[in-house]
Motif scaffolding. Structure first.
Motif, PDB file in Angstrom:
ATOM      1  N   GLU A 173       0.831  -1.208   0.000  1.00 54.90           N
ATOM      2  CA  GLU A 173       0.000   0.000   0.000  1.00 54.90           C
ATOM      3  C   GLU A 173       0.865   1.259   0.000  1.00 54.90           C
ATOM      4  O   GLU A 173       0.603   2.217  -0.733  1.00 54.90           O
ATOM      5  N   GLU A 198       2.429   1.862  -3.375  1.00 54.44           N
ATOM      6  CA  GLU A 198       1.510   2.449  -4.343  1.00 54.44           C
ATOM      7  C   GLU A 198       1.371   3.957  -4.136  1.00 54.44           C
ATOM      8  O   GLU A 198       1.203   4.720  -5.088  1.00 54.44           O
ATOM      9  N   LYS A 203      -1.764   8.743   3.972  1.00 49.87           N
ATOM     10  CA  LYS A 203      -3.049   8.895   3.274  1.00 49.87           C
ATOM     11  C   LYS A 203      -3.669  10.261   3.546  1.00 49.87           C
ATOM     12  O   LYS A 203      -4.230  10.897   2.645  1.00 49.87           O
TER      13      LYS A 203
END
Length: 294
Positions: A242, A245, A287
């Motif tokens: 994750e 990415e 994020k």
């Protein structure tokens, strides 16, 4: 370590025995101007170390660390190899009962024992040999590992021809012996072991394992611990995917460099948990930063 970490694998065939001699660490590189050491393991030893195939040579490193005598270490390795075969075939089958019991009560000829302990020209009198190579090391093994070992001498004429060892193992708190004949338990156990093997195999191929080694977050000893490798592959590496990415591979490297600098000594005892907690805390921050930029 490179000179002493020598394995001889003995495999029973229909016509006799096959032997393999493996030097597991063929390459070591270091310098006198920094403390970095590069160690490469032979591909031939890895299946035995990480339990991918018929692993009968993996040792409890925590137990080995308690042994001081070189003869105790040599004997422990050999006894462990035999007892692991006993445990494997006792549950899974595939060997005659006499063969299975032979793994728990292995016999070794004196000539082979002297070769294994490199005492062909030492302790010529058997009484001295028995004290230094058998009694004292076996007492150390019994006192500091999960094995309890006794032995008996087999004579041919007046001389001792071979030694028979009798190995028992300290029971863990939960006795599961009553389950060993339960097909459901055995099938579940086998499936669990096969699943762990798959995870370990994937972990060994993963570029993240190499990165962790390069950042000194994993040691070569950790590579022999199937619980660590399977835990990383199952719980940590998907989170690294994750992060990759979001920030690319360099983002993963920067994260590892940061947590390496912040690592406390206590976390080294449970490295998989430490890495999991670190990436779980870091991913939400990344994020949120990406959302803010948008």
């Amino acid at each position: 370590m490179q000179k002493q970490a020598f394995f001889q694998i003995k495999k029973e065939q229909d016509k006799g025995f096959d032997f393999e001699s493996i030097v597991p660490i063929p390459y070591v590189k270091w310098a006198d101007y920094h403390d970095e050491v590069t160690i490469e393991f032979s591909d031939r030893i890895m299946p035995y170390l990480i339990n991918l195939k018929t692993n009968f040579t993996q040792h409890a490193l925590s137990e080995l660390a308690e042994l001081n005598s070189k003869y105790a270490i040599i004997l422990y390795r050999w006894l462990s190899m035999n007892y692991n075969q006993y445990e494997h075939y006792h549950v899974k089958g595939g060997r005659r009962e006499a063969q299975v019991e032979g793994y728990r009560n292995p016999t070794i000829r004196m000539r082979e024992l002297r070769e294994m302990t490199d005492t062909a020209n030492e302790y010529k009198k058997f009484a001295n040999f028995e004290t230094r190579v058998l009694k004292e090391p076996l007492a150390e093994i019994t006192n500091h590992t999960s094995f309890n070992v006794i032995y008996e001498k087999v004579k041919k004429g007046r001389s001792i021809e071979s030694i028979v060892f009798h190995i028992t193992k300290n029971q863990v708190a939960d006795d599961i012996s009553y389950k060993l004949d339960d097909p459901v338990y055995i099938d579940g156990k086998i499936r669990q072991e096969e699943s762990e093997k798959d995870l370990v195999y994937e972990a060994m191929k993963s570029p993240y394992t190499k990165l962790l080694m390069e950042h000194f977050l994993l040691s070569y000893i950790d590579l022999t611990d199937t619980a660590i490798l399977s835990g990383l592959q199952k719980n940590v590496y998907p989170l690294y995917d994750e992060l990759k990415e979001l920030r690319g591979l360099n983002g993963v490297k920067e994260h590892l460099a940061y947590i390496r600098d912040k690592q406390d000594d206590y976390s080294k005892n449970n490295i998989a948990k430490y890495l999991k907690k670190s990436i779980e805390q870091y991913l939400p921050i990344v994020k949120r930063q990406d959302i803010d930029h948008e």
